[in-house]
Design a protein around this motif. Structure first.
Motif, PDB file in Angstrom:
ATOM      1  N   ARG A  73       0.802  -1.225   0.000  1.00  0.00           N
ATOM      2  CA  ARG A  73       0.000   0.000   0.000  1.00  0.00           C
ATOM      3  C   ARG A  73       0.839   1.281   0.000  1.00  0.00           C
ATOM      4  O   ARG A  73       0.547   2.204  -0.763  1.00  0.00           O
ATOM      5  N   PRO A  74       1.882   1.409   0.850  1.00  0.00           N
ATOM      6  CA  PRO A  74       2.666   2.656   0.825  1.00  0.00           C
ATOM      7  C   PRO A  74       3.306   2.939  -0.546  1.00  0.00           C
ATOM      8  O   PRO A  74       3.410   4.093  -0.948  1.00  0.00           O
ATOM      9  N   VAL A  75       3.693   1.882  -1.265  1.00  0.00           N
ATOM     10  CA  VAL A  75       4.263   2.070  -2.597  1.00  0.00           C
ATOM     11  C   VAL A  75       3.169   2.514  -3.562  1.00  0.00           C
ATOM     12  O   VAL A  75       3.358   3.460  -4.335  1.00  0.00           O
ATOM     13  N   ARG A  76       2.018   1.857  -3.517  1.00  0.00           N
ATOM     14  CA  ARG A  76       0.913   2.243  -4.400  1.00  0.00           C
ATOM     15  C   ARG A  76       0.507   3.690  -4.155  1.00  0.00           C
ATOM     16  O   ARG A  76       0.242   4.441  -5.099  1.00  0.00           O
ATOM     17  N   LYS A  77       0.494   4.094  -2.882  1.00  0.00           N
ATOM     18  CA  LYS A  77       0.118   5.465  -2.539  1.00  0.00           C
ATOM     19  C   LYS A  77       1.181   6.457  -3.026  1.00  0.00           C
ATOM     20  O   LYS A  77       0.854   7.467  -3.648  1.00  0.00           O
ATOM     21  N   ALA A  78       2.451   6.157  -2.762  1.00  0.00           N
ATOM     22  CA  ALA A  78       3.541   7.054  -3.158  1.00  0.00           C
ATOM     23  C   ALA A  78       3.624   7.221  -4.669  1.00  0.00           C
ATOM     24  O   ALA A  78       3.956   8.302  -5.173  1.00  0.00           O
ATOM     25  N   GLU A  79       3.310   6.158  -5.407  1.00  0.00           N
ATOM     26  CA  GLU A  79       3.414   6.182  -6.865  1.00  0.00           C
ATOM     27  C   GLU A  79       2.069   6.432  -7.551  1.00  0.00           C
ATOM     28  O   GLU A  79       1.993   6.385  -8.772  1.00  0.00           O
ATOM     29  N   ALA A  80       1.006   6.671  -6.763  1.00  0.00           N
ATOM     30  CA  ALA A  80      -0.345   6.922  -7.284  1.00  0.00           C
ATOM     31  C   ALA A  80      -0.793   5.799  -8.223  1.00  0.00           C
ATOM     32  O   ALA A  80      -1.250   6.034  -9.334  1.00  0.00           O
ATOM     33  N   LEU A  81      -0.660   4.554  -7.746  1.00  0.00           N
ATOM     34  CA  LEU A  81      -1.015   3.373  -8.531  1.00  0.00           C
ATOM     35  C   LEU A  81      -2.308   2.760  -8.035  1.00  0.00           C
ATOM     36  O   LEU A  81      -2.610   2.791  -6.844  1.00  0.00           O
ATOM     37  N   ASP A  82      -3.038   2.158  -8.965  1.00  0.00           N
ATOM     38  CA  ASP A  82      -4.273   1.460  -8.632  1.00  0.00           C
ATOM     39  C   ASP A  82      -4.332   0.183  -9.457  1.00  0.00           C
ATOM     40  O   ASP A  82      -3.625   0.027 -10.451  1.00  0.00           O
ATOM     41  N   VAL A  83      -5.189  -0.727  -9.030  1.00  0.00           N
ATOM     42  CA  VAL A  83      -5.395  -1.974  -9.757  1.00  0.00           C
ATOM     43  C   VAL A  83      -5.742  -1.650 -11.209  1.00  0.00           C
ATOM     44  O   VAL A  83      -6.517  -0.736 -11.485  1.00  0.00           O
ATOM     45  N   GLY A  84      -5.120  -2.370 -12.135  1.00  0.00           N
ATOM     46  CA  GLY A  84      -5.339  -2.150 -13.557  1.00  0.00           C
ATOM     47  C   GLY A  84      -4.287  -1.263 -14.201  1.00  0.00           C
ATOM     48  O   GLY A  84      -4.132  -1.264 -15.422  1.00  0.00           O
ATOM     49  N   ASP A  85      -3.553  -0.498 -13.385  1.00  0.00           N
ATOM     50  CA  ASP A  85      -2.480   0.330 -13.932  1.00  0.00           C
ATOM     51  C   ASP A  85      -1.338  -0.563 -14.412  1.00  0.00           C
ATOM     52  O   ASP A  85      -1.079  -1.625 -13.839  1.00  0.00           O
ATOM     53  N   ILE A  86      -0.648  -0.116 -15.438  1.00  0.00           N
ATOM     54  CA  ILE A  86       0.539  -0.819 -15.933  1.00  0.00           C
ATOM     55  C   ILE A  86       1.746   0.019 -15.565  1.00  0.00           C
ATOM     56  O   ILE A  86       1.783   1.225 -15.820  1.00  0.00           O
ATOM     57  N   GLU A  87       2.721  -0.632 -14.950  1.00  0.00           N
ATOM     58  CA  GLU A  87       3.878   0.081 -14.424  1.00  0.00           C
ATOM     59  C   GLU A  87       5.149  -0.698 -14.747  1.00  0.00           C
ATOM     60  O   GLU A  87       5.135  -1.924 -14.852  1.00  0.00           O
ATOM     61  N   THR A  88       6.259   0.024 -14.903  1.00  0.00           N
ATOM     62  CA  THR A  88       7.563  -0.620 -15.072  1.00  0.00           C
ATOM     63  C   THR A  88       8.074  -1.031 -13.701  1.00  0.00           C
ATOM     64  O   THR A  88       8.059  -0.239 -12.757  1.00  0.00           O
ATOM     65  N   VAL A  89       8.504  -2.284 -13.605  1.00  0.00           N
ATOM     66  CA  VAL A  89       8.939  -2.870 -12.339  1.00  0.00           C
ATOM     67  C   VAL A  89      10.348  -3.429 -12.517  1.00  0.00           C
ATOM     68  O   VAL A  89      10.647  -4.037 -13.550  1.00  0.00           O
ATOM     69  N   THR A  90      11.202  -3.207 -11.525  1.00  0.00           N
ATOM     70  CA  THR A  90      12.526  -3.823 -11.499  1.00  0.00           C
ATOM     71  C   THR A  90      12.586  -4.743 -10.301  1.00  0.00           C
ATOM     72  O   THR A  90      12.231  -4.342  -9.178  1.00  0.00           O
ATOM     73  N   VAL A  91      13.022  -5.977 -10.533  1.00  0.00           N
ATOM     74  CA  VAL A  91      13.159  -6.961  -9.464  1.00  0.00           C
ATOM     75  C   VAL A  91      14.594  -7.483  -9.512  1.00  0.00           C
ATOM     76  O   VAL A  91      15.067  -7.946 -10.556  1.00  0.00           O
ATOM     77  N   GLU A  92      15.305  -7.377  -8.382  1.00  0.00           N
ATOM     78  CA  GLU A  92      16.668  -7.872  -8.265  1.00  0.00           C
ATOM     79  C   GLU A  92      16.698  -8.958  -7.207  1.00  0.00           C
ATOM     80  O   GLU A  92      16.327  -8.713  -6.052  1.00  0.00           O
ATOM     81  N   LEU A  93      17.123 -10.165  -7.586  1.00  0.00           N
ATOM     82  CA  LEU A  93      17.238 -11.250  -6.613  1.00  0.00           C
ATOM     83  C   LEU A  93      18.357 -10.940  -5.639  1.00  0.00           C
ATOM     84  O   LEU A  93      19.438 -10.497  -6.044  1.00  0.00           O
ATOM     85  N   ILE A  94      18.109 -11.188  -4.356  1.00  0.00           N
ATOM     86  CA  ILE A  94      19.140 -11.024  -3.337  1.00  0.00           C
ATOM     87  C   ILE A  94      19.168 -12.297  -2.502  1.00  0.00           C
ATOM     88  O   ILE A  94      18.236 -13.095  -2.536  1.00  0.00           O
ATOM     89  N   ASP A  95      20.251 -12.504  -1.777  1.00  0.00           N
ATOM     90  CA  ASP A  95      20.389 -13.662  -0.890  1.00  0.00           C
ATOM     91  C   ASP A  95      20.398 -14.996  -1.641  1.00  0.00           C
ATOM     92  O   ASP A  95      19.952 -16.014  -1.111  1.00  0.00           O
ATOM     93  N   ILE A  96      20.873 -15.020  -2.859  1.00  0.00           N
ATOM     94  CA  ILE A  96      20.992 -16.305  -3.583  1.00  0.00           C
ATOM     95  C   ILE A  96      22.443 -16.623  -3.776  1.00  0.00           C
ATOM     96  O   ILE A  96      23.229 -15.831  -4.122  1.00  0.00           O
TER      97      ILE A  96
END
Length: 100
Positions: free
Chosen positions: A77-100
């Motif tokens: 929720r805090p990320v959705r609020k900070a980025e003004a995102l809602d269900v159905g929005d399309i957003e660029t996401v970066t995911v970095e694996l850690i601890d592997i």
């Protein structure tokens, strides 16, 4: 491993008082992650990641989707609020694996 992708936010209704918002990682990336992670999984098959959406970066986990398909990333929720995102929005996401 770092994965950058565009994804639509979707909601999973936990049939409780709350619901969770996720994005699904691409199928090809999910397969690569499964191969890379091998047996190093935590509870519920989760893997630790650093996620970035817009100007928000946080440490969380990705989880195998139902049926062992793509991994899913919860967008809190805090990320959705900070980025003004809602269900159905399309957003660029970066995911970095850690601890592997």
């Amino acid at each position: 491993m770092v994965v950058v992708f565009d994804a639509e936010l979707w909601i999973w209704d936990a049939r409780r008082a709350d619901s969770w918002t996720f994005v699904s990682l691409p199928a090809e990336a999910s397969e690569e992650i499964r191969d890379l992670a091998g047996g190093s999984r935590r509870g519920f098959g989760s893997l630790r990641v650093r996620a970035t959406v817009g100007g928000s970066t946080w440490v969380t986990s990705i989880f195998p989707g139902s049926g062992g398909g793509t991994y899913v990333l919860p967008i809190k929720r805090p990320v959705r609020k900070a980025e003004a995102l809602d269900v159905g929005d399309i957003e660029t996401v970066t995911v970095e694996l850690i601890d592997i």
